[in-house]
Enzyme design. Structure first.
Site, short mmCIF file in Angstrom:
data_model
loop_
_atom_site.label_atom_id
_atom_site.label_comp_id
_atom_site.label_asym_id
_atom_site.label_seq_id
_atom_site.Cartn_x
_atom_site.Cartn_y
_atom_site.Cartn_z
CD GLN A 1 -33.87 -21.95 2.15
OE1 GLN A 1 -33.94 -23.04 1.59
NE2 GLN A 1 -32.71 -21.35 2.38
N GLY A 2 -38.01 -18.94 2.29
CA GLY A 2 -38.05 -17.71 1.49
C GLY A 2 -36.79 -16.90 1.66
CB SER B 1 -33.50 -17.31 -3.68
OG SER B 1 -32.63 -18.27 -3.16
CB SER C 1 -38.38 -25.96 -2.90
OG SER C 1 -37.23 -25.65 -3.65
CD GLU D 1 -28.67 -29.11 10.34
OE1 GLU D 1 -28.28 -29.16 11.52
OE2 GLU D 1 -29.32 -30.01 9.81
CB SER E 1 -23.81 -22.31 -7.30
OG SER E 1 -22.74 -21.40 -7.16
C1 LIG Z 1 -34.14 -26.73 -7.55
C2 LIG Z 1 -33.92 -25.47 -6.78
C3 LIG Z 1 -34.60 -25.27 -5.61
C4 LIG Z 1 -34.43 -24.10 -4.89
N1 LIG Z 1 -35.16 -23.92 -3.74
C5 LIG Z 1 -35.01 -22.76 -3.05
C6 LIG Z 1 -35.80 -22.52 -1.90
O1 LIG Z 1 -36.61 -23.36 -1.49
N2 LIG Z 1 -35.67 -21.36 -1.24
C7 LIG Z 1 -34.77 -20.41 -1.65
O2 LIG Z 1 -34.66 -19.38 -0.99
N3 LIG Z 1 -34.00 -20.58 -2.74
C8 LIG Z 1 -34.12 -21.74 -3.47
N4 LIG Z 1 -33.37 -21.94 -4.59
C9 LIG Z 1 -32.55 -20.83 -5.07
C10 LIG Z 1 -31.08 -21.08 -4.98
O3 LIG Z 1 -30.62 -20.94 -3.68
C11 LIG Z 1 -30.42 -20.09 -5.97
O4 LIG Z 1 -30.78 -20.49 -7.25
C12 LIG Z 1 -28.94 -20.06 -5.83
O5 LIG Z 1 -28.56 -19.46 -4.63
C13 LIG Z 1 -28.30 -19.31 -7.01
O6 LIG Z 1 -28.87 -18.05 -7.15
P1 LIG Z 1 -29.40 -17.55 -8.58
O7 LIG Z 1 -30.33 -18.56 -9.09
O8 LIG Z 1 -29.89 -16.17 -8.40
O9 LIG Z 1 -28.14 -17.55 -9.52
P2 LIG Z 1 -26.92 -16.47 -9.50
O10 LIG Z 1 -26.52 -16.16 -8.12
O11 LIG Z 1 -27.28 -15.35 -10.40
O12 LIG Z 1 -25.81 -17.35 -10.17
C14 LIG Z 1 -25.78 -17.63 -11.57
C15 LIG Z 1 -24.46 -18.30 -11.88
O13 LIG Z 1 -23.38 -17.45 -11.51
C16 LIG Z 1 -22.52 -18.09 -10.61
N5 LIG Z 1 -22.03 -17.14 -9.61
C17 LIG Z 1 -22.75 -16.28 -8.85
N6 LIG Z 1 -21.97 -15.59 -8.03
C18 LIG Z 1 -20.71 -16.02 -8.26
C19 LIG Z 1 -19.45 -15.70 -7.69
N7 LIG Z 1 -19.30 -14.81 -6.70
N8 LIG Z 1 -18.38 -16.36 -8.16
C20 LIG Z 1 -18.50 -17.28 -9.15
N9 LIG Z 1 -19.65 -17.61 -9.71
C21 LIG Z 1 -20.75 -17.00 -9.26
C22 LIG Z 1 -23.36 -19.18 -9.96
O14 LIG Z 1 -22.55 -20.26 -9.52
C23 LIG Z 1 -24.26 -19.60 -11.10
O15 LIG Z 1 -23.59 -20.53 -11.89
C24 LIG Z 1 -33.53 -23.12 -5.33
C25 LIG Z 1 -32.84 -23.32 -6.51
C26 LIG Z 1 -33.02 -24.47 -7.24
C27 LIG Z 1 -32.25 -24.66 -8.50
#
Ligand SMILES: Cc1cc2nc3c(=O)[nH]c(=O)nc-3n(C[C@H](O)[C@H](O)[C@H](O)COP(=O)(O)OP(=O)(O)OC[C@H]3O[C@@H](n4cnc5c(N)ncnc54)[C@H](O)[C@@H]3O)c2cc1C
Lengths: 391, 346
Positions: free
Chosen positions: A130-131, A133, A165, A248, A368
Site C-alpha cells: 500500500q503506497g 504514506s 509494508s 473494513e 494512529s
Molecule cells: C508498522 C507500520 C506499518 C505501516 N505500513 C504502511 C503501509 O503499508 N503503507 C502506508 O501507506 N503506510 C504505512 N504505515 C504508515 C502509517 O500509516 C503512518 O505511520 C501513520 O499514518 C502516521 O503517520 P506518520 O508516521 O507520518 O506520523 P505523523 O502523522 O507525523 O504523526 C506523529 C505523531 O503525531 C500525532 N498526530 C499527527 N496528527 C495529529 C493530529 N491531527 N492530532 C493529534 N495528534 C496527531 C500522531 O498520532 C503521532 O503520534 C505504516 C506504519 C507503521 C508503523
C-alpha cells in the site's frame, strides 16, 4: 437481540476448527512464532499456508464466487477469522490485498479489474503493498506530494512513499497519488494499480523496531501507469479509500480478539508456572480479559449491524482504538511476567519480546490512536473543529 | 446475531423517559406511576398478569431509571415481582398495581443455617420497603419485612436516597423462587444498567456543555485535550452498553442449558468489571468539562456522581470481579482444549 449463531453456522465453525486442527503443522505451537528470523523461509511457509487455506475454501469467504470467493456472508467470514485467531494460525502476508485492495475493487473496480486481480489475491499469486504514506504525509494524507500526470492513455507517476509494508515481497502496489494539484484537501487524489516490476520503481528496505525488515521506502521515477489501472473515478481516490476503510475497520480485524485472548491465556499459564502470579497481577490480567470480551461483543454488534444492512461509518474507529491499546496492555503484562527473564532463550520470552516490540506500531498505523480519537470526537460526537490557533 | 434493541424496546425506553419527565412523583408515589407504565410487571409471566418480557427489556427500564436519577427501587421491585408472582400469587395483584415496594440487598448476604436466617446486609430506600427480598443459596429468595427488623440508618453519600444496614437473626419462612434463575446475577446486571443510565446523562450533559461554552474565542470542545477525553468516554460508554446488552441477552437464554449458565455468569462479570469504573470516569470527566459550575451542589452532575458512587458501592470489589473473570476466561475451552489438541496430533 439474539446473540446466538444458527445450527448451520455452528456446524460451519466446527468444520474450520477441525480443518485447522488437522492442517496446522504438527510442531505449530503457540510459542512457535519465528524465534529465528529467516524471512525467506517464513515467507515461503506463509504463502503455502494461505494457499492451503484457500484450497480448503477458507479464504475470500464473503467475496462473490465469480471472483474466486466462497460467496458466503459476513457471519461465516467472522467465524473463520475468529477460529484462525483462536488457533493462533499464521497471520496473512497479504493483508493489504485482502483487507484493502479486494474490498476497494469489489466496491468501485471495473469488472475486468475484479476478474483479473481478486482471484490472484486468493491464490497468493499477487501480494500487495500500500503506497499511501509519504515522508511529509502520514496522518495528514491529504498532503501527499507524489503526482500522477496524465499523458494520453497513460499516467506518469513521480514521488516517494514510505513505511510501505511488504513492498519487498509484493508484486503489486495500490498507489495513492495527487492528480489535481489545485484541488483542496482530499479532493485531488486518485488510486492506481501498479505492478512492482514497472520500470522506475525502486524499493529500499527499512528495518522495523521488532527486528524484521517489514517496511520500505518506495521511489517512483517516471513510472508509467495505463489508464485501465486506475481504480474508481479520477480525483475520487480518497473518498473511495475512506468509504471502504470504515467498513473494513469494522470487519477485518475481528480475528485479533481471539488471538489476543490466547496470548493472555499463555501469559497466565507462564505466570502460574513460574510462581509469579500475584493477586495484583491476576486483577490486571482480569481487567484485560474484560476488555477483550468487550471487544468481542463490539465485534459481534458490528457484525449484527452489517447483517441487518446498516451502514458502518466513523464509529468503527472505536474498534481500532480498542484493539491496538488492549494489545499494548497485554504486551506490558508480558514484560511484567518475564521480568528478569526478558533475555531468556526460551520460546515464551522470544514470543513476548516480539509481541511487545511489534505492538508499539499498532497504535500508529491504520490511523494512529490520536487520529481515531479525533474522528470519534469530530465525526461521531460532532465536536467543533478549532476556529483559531491554540493559545 | 443481533445486538441491537428492537423497536419495541426503543418504545419502552421512550415511554419511560417521558413518564419520568412528566411526573413529579416522589418516593413511594412512583409505584403506581411505574405500574401504569407496566414497568413493574415487565418480568412477571403473562399468565400471571405481567408482560412476560426478559432481561434485555428490564435493563432498558433500569437504564432509564438511572438516567432520570429515579428515587425508587425500580430494579429491585421489578425483578422480585417477577420472581414472587409465581411463588406467592397472593402478592401479585398488589405488586402489579405498584402498591408494594421491594428492596433487595445492595451488598452483603444472609446465610441460612438450619431454619434460621442470619446475617447483615445493606439496602437503599429502607423507608420505602414493604419487603426485603434477599437471595439465599441457589436461586432462592428470603422474604422478610424490614419493619420487624433491626435497622441502622447510614451516612449516605447520595442525599437523594437513604441507605441502611439491616441485621437479621430469626426463624423465617423461605420463599422458593423457581422462576428466578441466576437472581443475584440479574440483580447485579440491573445495577450496572442503572449506572449506564447515569453515565449517559453525564456524558450527554458534558458533550453539550463543551459545544456551547466558549473560551479563547471558540467553543472549548474545539480543543483536542477535551476532544480526546470525550472520545475515550464515548468508547467506555459504548463498552458499557454492549456489555449490558450482551449479558442481558445471554441471561434470557441461560435457563436453557448449564453451558449457557456459565457463559451468563461470565458475561455478568464483564459488565461488573466495566460499568462501575466507566460510569465513575464518565461522571468525573463531565465535571472536569464544566469547570467551576461542575463542582457546585446544585448542578445536576452532583446528584449523578453521588448516585454512581452509591450504586457502585454495592457491587463488590472490582478486583474480585476481575480475578473471577480471569479464572472463567482461562478455564473456558479454547484452542488449548485437549480434544482439539488430540485432533491436531492425529
Ligand atoms: C508498522 C507500520 C506499518 C505501516 N505500513 C504502511 C503501509 O503499508 N503503507 C502506508 O501507506 N503506510 C504505512 N504505515 C504508515 C502509517 O500509516 C503512518 O505511520 C501513520 O499514518 C502516521 O503517520 P506518520 O508516521 O507520518 O506520523 P505523523 O502523522 O507525523 O504523526 C506523529 C505523531 O503525531 C500525532 N498526530 C499527527 N496528527 C495529529 C493530529 N491531527 N492530532 C493529534 N495528534 C496527531 C500522531 O498520532 C503521532 O503520534 C505504516 C506504519 C507503521 C508503523
Amino acid at each position: 437481540m439474539d446473540i446466538t449463531f444458527t445450527e448451520d453456522q455452528e456446524r460451519y465453525r466446527a468444520g474450520i476448527r477441525t480443518w485447522l486442527a488437522q492442517n496446522l503443522p504438527a510442531n505449530w505451537t503457540e510459542a512457535d512464532h519465528w524465534p529465528q528470523v529467516d524471512e525467506d523461509a517464513e515467507q515461503a511457509f506463509l504463502i503455502d499456508w494461505e494457499r492451503r487455506l484457500y484450497a480448503a475454501g477458507y479464504s475470500g469467504i464473503a467475496w462473490p464466487k465469480a471472483y474466486g470467493g466462497q460467496g458466503l456472508g459476513p457471519v461465516e467470514d467472522y467465524i473463520v477469522n475468529e477460529e484462525i485467531g483462536l488457533a493462533e494460525a499464521p497471520e496473512s502476508l497479504n493483508t493489504i490485498g485482502r483487507e484493502l485492495v479486494a474490498p476497494i475493487l469489489l466496491s468501485v473496480g471495473t469488472e475486468e479489474q475484479k476478474l483479473r486481480y481478486i482471484p490472484k489475491i486468493l491464490q497468493m499469486d499477487d501480494i500487495w503493498c500500500q503506497g499511501f504514506s509519504e515522508p511529509n504525509a502520514g496522518s495528514d494524507l491529504a498532503a501527499i506530494k507524489t503526482r500522477a500526470e496524465r499523458r494520453g492513455d497513460v499516467w506518469v507517476a513521480n514521488g516517494q512513499k514510505i513505511w510501505t509494508s511488504y513492498a519487498h515481497m509484493a508484486n503489486h502496489c495500490i498507489l495513492l497519488a495527487k492528480t489535481d494539484t489545485g484541488a483542496r484537501a482530499h479532493r485531488g487524489m486518485t488510486l492506481f494499480i501498479v505492478p512492482m516490476d514497472t520500470p522506475g520503481i525502486e524499493v529500499r528496505g527499512i528495518r522495523h523496531l521488532g527486528g524484521q525488515r517489514h517496511f520500505n521506502e518506495v521511489f517512483f521515477t517516471d513510472v508509467e501507469i495505463r489508464d485501465e489501472m486506475r481504480i474508481g473515478e479520477v480525483n475520487a481516490g480518497w473518498q473511495v479509500a475512506v468509504g471502504v476503510l470504515g467498513f473494513e475497520r469494522a470487519t477485518t480485524r475481528l480475528y485479533r480478539q481471539g488471538r489476543f485472548m490466547q496470548e493472555l491465556r499463555s501469559l497466565h499459564h507462564e505466570a502460574q508456572r513460574s510462581g509469579k502470579l500475584t493477586a495484583s497481577l491476576e486483577e490486571r490480567m482480569g481487567a484485560v480479559a474484560a476488555e477483550l470480551q468487550l471487544l468481542k461483543y463490539q465485534n459481534l454488534k458490528f457484525l449484527g449491524r452489517i447483517m441487518s444492512g446498516s451502514q458502518i461509518g466513523d464509529e468503527s474507529s472505536l474498534l481500532k482504538l480498542s484493539w491496538s491499546q488492549i494489545h499494548q496492555k497485554i504486551a506490558h503484562l508480558g514484560l511484567e511476567v518475564l521480568g528478569a527473564d526478558l533475555d531468556e532463550d526460551s520460546a515464551f520470552a522470544g514470543r513476548f519480546r516480539k509481541i511487545y516490540l511489534t505492538a508499539r506500531g499498532e497504535t500508529i498505523y491504520a490511523g494512529s490512536s490520536q487520529i481515531q480519537r479525533n474522528i470519534i470526537a469530530e465525526r461521531v460526537l460532532g465536536l467543533p473543529r478549532p476556529e483559531r490557533k491554540p493559545a | 446475531m443481533n445486538l441491537q434493541h428492537s423497536s419495541e424496546q426503543d418504545m419502552l425506553r421512550d415511554s419511560l423517559a417521558a413518564a419520568f419527565a412528566r411526573s413529579d412523583a416522589k418516593g413511594a408515589d412512583w409505584g403506581p406511576v411505574l405500574a401504569a407504565q407496566g414497568a413493574l410487571a415487565l418480568l412477571t409471566p403473562e399468565d400471571l398478569g405481567g408482560l412476560g418480557l426478559g432481561m434485555v427489556d428490564a435493563t432498558v427500564a433500569a437504564v432509564e431509571a438511572g438516567r432520570a436519577c429515579l428515587d425508587y427501587p425500580l430494579a429491585d421491585t421489578m425483578l422480585m415481582a417477577g420472581a414472587l408472582a409465581v411463588a406467592s400469587p397472593d402478592m401479585a395483584d398488589e405488586l402489579a398495581e405498584g402498591r408494594l415496594t421491594i428492596v433487595a440487598p445492595s451488598s452483603g448476604r444472609f446465610g441460612l443455617t438450619a431454619d434460621r436466617l442470619v446475617g447483615t446486609v445493606k439496602v437503599s430506600h429502607p423507608e420505602l420497603a414493604d419487603w426485603l427480598a434477599a437471595p439465599v443459596g441457589d436461586d432462592r429468595v428470603a422474604l422478610v419485612r424490614p419493619a420487624d427488623l433491626e435497622i441502622k440508618r447510614n451516612v449516605t453519600v447520595d442525599p437523594a436516597i437513604s441507605t441502611a444496614t439491616i441485621r437479621v437473626d430469626m426463624n423465617m419462612n423461605l420463599v422458593p423462587t423457581h422462576s428466578v434463575e441466576l437472581v443475584e446475577e440479574k440483580l447485579a446486571l440491573l445495577r450496572c444498567a442503572d449506572l449506564l443510565g447515569a453515565a449517559e446523562f453525564c456524558f450527554e450533559t458534558g458533550i453539550q456543555y463543551i459545544k456551547d461554552r466558549r473560551q479563547f474565542g471558540q467553543p472549548i470542545g474545539a480543543n483536542q485535550a477535551l476532544k480526546h477525553m470525550a472520545a475515550d468516554c464515548f468508547v467506555e460508554l459504548e463498552n458499557c452498553r454492549v456489555a449490558i446488552d450482551y449479558a442481558a441477552a445471554i441471561l434470557d437464554q441461560a435457563a436453557n442449558s448449564p453451558a449457557a449458565r456459565v457463559l451468563a455468569q461470565e458475561a455478568v462479570s464483564v459488565a461488573l468489571c466495566c460499568a462501575p469504573l466507566a460510569a465513575r470516569r464518565i461522571a468525573e470527566e463531565a465535571i472536569q468539562f464544566h469547570g467551576g459550575i461542575g463542582v457546585t451542589w446544585e448542578y445536576p452532575l452532583n446528584r449523578y456522581l453521588r448516585r454512581i458512587l452509591r450504586v457502585s458501592q454495592s457491587m463488590g470489589r472490582i478486583g474480585d470481579h476481575q480475578r473471577r473473570l480471569l479464572c472463567q476466561v482461562v478455564q473456558s475451552t479454547g484452542w488449548q482444549d485437549d480434544k482439539t489438541k488430540q485432533a491436531r496430533s492425529a
